[in-house]
Write an enzyme that holds these catalytic residues in place. Structure first.
Site, PDB file in Angstrom:
ATOM      1  CG  PHE A 133       0.677  19.419  -4.694  1.00 22.60           C
ATOM      2  CD1 PHE A 133       0.168  18.426  -5.637  1.00 22.60           C
ATOM      3  CD2 PHE A 133       0.858  19.089  -3.517  1.00 22.60           C
ATOM      4  CE1 PHE A 133      -0.393  17.369  -5.074  1.00 22.60           C
ATOM      5  CE2 PHE A 133       0.451  17.929  -2.614  1.00 22.60           C
ATOM      6  CZ  PHE A 133      -0.180  17.063  -3.855  1.00 22.60           C
ATOM      7  CG  ASP A 204       7.381  20.303  -5.519  1.00 21.91           C
ATOM      8  OD1 ASP A 204       7.741  19.169  -6.007  1.00 21.91           O
ATOM      9  OD2 ASP A 204       6.888  20.323  -4.511  1.00 21.91           O
ATOM     10  CE1 TYR A 229       3.765  10.315  -3.290  1.00 19.56           C
ATOM     11  CE2 TYR A 229       5.260  10.734  -1.301  1.00 19.56           C
ATOM     12  CZ  TYR A 229       4.343  10.955  -2.158  1.00 19.56           C
ATOM     13  OH  TYR A 229       3.565  12.101  -1.747  1.00 19.56           O
ATOM     14  CE  LYS A 230       3.292  12.800  -6.193  1.00 20.64           C
ATOM     15  NZ  LYS A 230       3.502  14.410  -5.912  1.00 20.64           N
ATOM     16  NE  ARG A 378      -4.020  12.957 -11.124  1.00 20.00           N
ATOM     17  CZ  ARG A 378      -2.785  13.201 -10.135  1.00 20.00           C
ATOM     18  NH1 ARG A 378      -2.132  14.240 -10.159  1.00 20.00           N
ATOM     19  NH2 ARG A 378      -2.770  12.541  -9.164  1.00 20.00           N
TER      20      ARG A 378
HETATM   21  C1  LIG Z   1       3.466  14.713  -4.675  1.00 18.81           C
HETATM   22  C2  LIG Z   1       3.559  16.009  -4.327  1.00 18.81           C
HETATM   23  C3  LIG Z   1       3.998  16.467  -3.027  1.00 18.81           C
HETATM   24  C4  LIG Z   1       3.876  15.479  -2.131  1.00 18.81           C
HETATM   25  O1  LIG Z   1       4.178  15.861  -0.763  1.00 18.81           O
HETATM   26  P1  LIG Z   1       4.220  15.007   0.437  1.00 18.81           P
HETATM   27  O2  LIG Z   1       5.083  15.641   1.550  1.00 18.81           O
HETATM   28  O3  LIG Z   1       5.190  13.862  -0.043  1.00 18.81           O
HETATM   29  O4  LIG Z   1       3.138  14.499   0.641  1.00 18.81           O
HETATM   30  C5  LIG Z   1       4.237  17.979  -2.817  1.00 18.81           C
HETATM   31  N1  LIG Z   1       4.135  18.807  -3.767  1.00 18.81           N
HETATM   32  C6  LIG Z   1       4.095  18.171  -5.099  1.00 18.81           C
HETATM   33  C7  LIG Z   1       4.079  19.363  -6.184  1.00 18.81           C
HETATM   34  C8  LIG Z   1       3.580  16.946  -5.439  1.00 18.81           C
HETATM   35  O5  LIG Z   1       3.464  16.754  -6.478  1.00 18.81           O
END
Ligand SMILES: *Cc1c(COP(=O)(O)O)cnc(C)c1O
Length: 419
Positions: A133, A204, A229-230, A378
């Site tokens: 990501f 992660d 939040y996911k 998605r």
């Molecule tokens: C959603 C997501 C993030 C989000 O990071 P934020 O700091 O909340 O914006 C980070 N890493 C991965 C792999 C994600 O899927």
């Protein structure tokens, strides 16, 4: 009978029957989903729960409004991060004292990458894959720039990771489930490879926590971060979590050494002394309102078997692929996720040259997924509230959007800021 023939014989009633037999079916009523919406984007932003509405109301009007500063003690706000962390710990195979909840995933990743640099003396490389990501890579880039010379970032394509895992690597950091394709790493196997090479492993879990069973302790993972939040449904920008395996607790030193991670914050003493254990990774004052909502959302996982969640997620995504490939054949969609459900997270992606307007046309009809450049549609399947029949109905809408060509309407072509 081929897969296509089997799919052609399926009816909506078959999917209703699966819902009638689904042990997770009662969970759906806990969510405040809008009418007329099939929500297939819980992998990006989980929906609101009814309990979270009540909790938000209570924390704002009663705890803050009436309790004022007394609520740090009387409502025990001060220990809220630890209480929320205990609920997350159960979902990731950690003990409560190995997890804390604070800040965002990006910031927690920075905190851990920066703190971990002392754990492998003589090694300077942080290794990740180009598919990670973007924020994960950006954060590491920033750290490498800040500490140029003592930290170097190595980013390689997934296929070259094992080759790049040499004696210079201090830490391998990866995301378990790929946000684009949904492809899943074997956490235990990759952690073992990192350890064999003398490196630590950081995971992660943003796209896996709440959607599949995770066993950080069993995998021997050293560090982890993940999103609130996911699939955890903690609300937009919810606090994130951070995990440090017990054996590292005394050796790992925070770089964001704020007062909330001090051994005795209310001594207001000169000079930083880390709190013992995971508490040292709190930096500043916890975000009480957001944490309260996440706390409430996590209760929806109470008593829920993650094996049951995983089984349903596999069934939903298998059915989705089967139906799309049979009913939308000839419209230019190609599967961009692993075909084997064990190799995927809880989302399915399809490529299409006109992915963006097609997704906008789906959303206009109440089927909410999302789009990732350049061409990915998605669809996330969150088993606590997505029904089998939603899969059937979503594919019917997709088929209608493709056969009618309504996605060609110019109003679906203009790209919004957030996709
Ligand atoms: C959603 C997501 C993030 C989000 O990071 P934020 O700091 O909340 O914006 C980070 N890493 C991965 C792999 C994600 O899927």
């Amino acid at each position: 009978m081929t897969r296509e023939q089997a799919a052609a014989r399926e009816t909506r009633a078959d999917f209703e029957a699966l819902d009638a037999a689904d042990p997770l079916a009662p969970c759906r009523a806990r969510f405040a989903l809008p009418r007329g919406v099939i929500y297939l984007d819980g992998n990006s932003l989980g929906p609101l729960t009814h309990a979270a509405v009540d909790r938000a109301q209570a924390v704002v009007t009663r705890e803050w409004g009436e309790g004022l500063i007394r609520s740090w003690n009387e409502a025990d706000w001060i220990n809220l991060p630890a209480r929320v962390a205990a609920k997350v710990a159960r979902l990731i195979g950690a003990s409560a004292d190995e997890v804390t909840v604070a800040d965002s995933t990006s910031i927690n990743l920075f905190k851990l990458l920066a703190a971990a640099r002392g754990l492998r003396p003589g090694r300077h490389v942080l290794l990740t894959e180009a598919e990670n990501f973007p924020t994960d890579v950006y954060v590491a880039e920033g750290l490498a720039e800040l500490l140029s010379g003592s930290v170097m970032l190595r980013v390689v394509p997934r296929a070259e990771l094992l080759h790049a895992l040499d004696e210079q690597v201090a830490l391998l950091f990866l995301t378990e489930v790929d946000y684009k394709s949904g492809a899943r790493h074997g956490v235990a196997a990759m952690t073992r490879r990192a350890h064999e090479a003398g490196a630590l492993a950081l995971w992660d879990l943003s796209h896996s926590v709440g959607a599949l069973p995770i066993d950080l302790r069993g995998a021997g993972a050293d560090l982890a971060v993940g999103c609130g939040y996911k699939y955890l449904n903690g609300g937009p920008g919810a606090p994130a979590f951070l995990y440090v395996a017990k054996p590292w607790h005394e050796a790992i030193h925070p770089v964001l050494s704020g007062w909330m991670g001090h051994a005795r914050p209310f001594d207001f003493a000169l000079g930083y002394q880390p709190a013992s254990g995971i508490a040292r990774f709190q930096a500043g004052t916890p975000s009480v309102i957001a944490l309260s909502i996440l706390d409430s959302a996590l209760d929806e996982f109470e008593g829920v078997s993650l094996d049951a969640v995983r089984a349903k997620s596999s069934a939903l995504s298998e059915a989705f692929i089967r139906l799309v490939e049979s009913r939308c054949a000839g419209h230019g969609l190609t599967l961009a996720s692993p075909r084997d459900a064990t190799q995927r997270g809880s989302q399915v992606s399809f490529r299409h040259a006109h992915g963006y307007p097609i997704m906008q046309a789906l959303i206009a009809r109440g089927v909410i997924g999302d789009f990732r450049a350049p061409d990915l549609l998605r669809f996330g399947f969150a088993p606590l509230y997505v029904r089998h029949v939603d899969v059937w109905d979503a594919v019917a809408v997709l088929e209608a959007v493709l056969t009618s060509g309504e996605w060609r309407d110019p109003r679906f072509a203009s790209v919004a800021t957030v996709t």
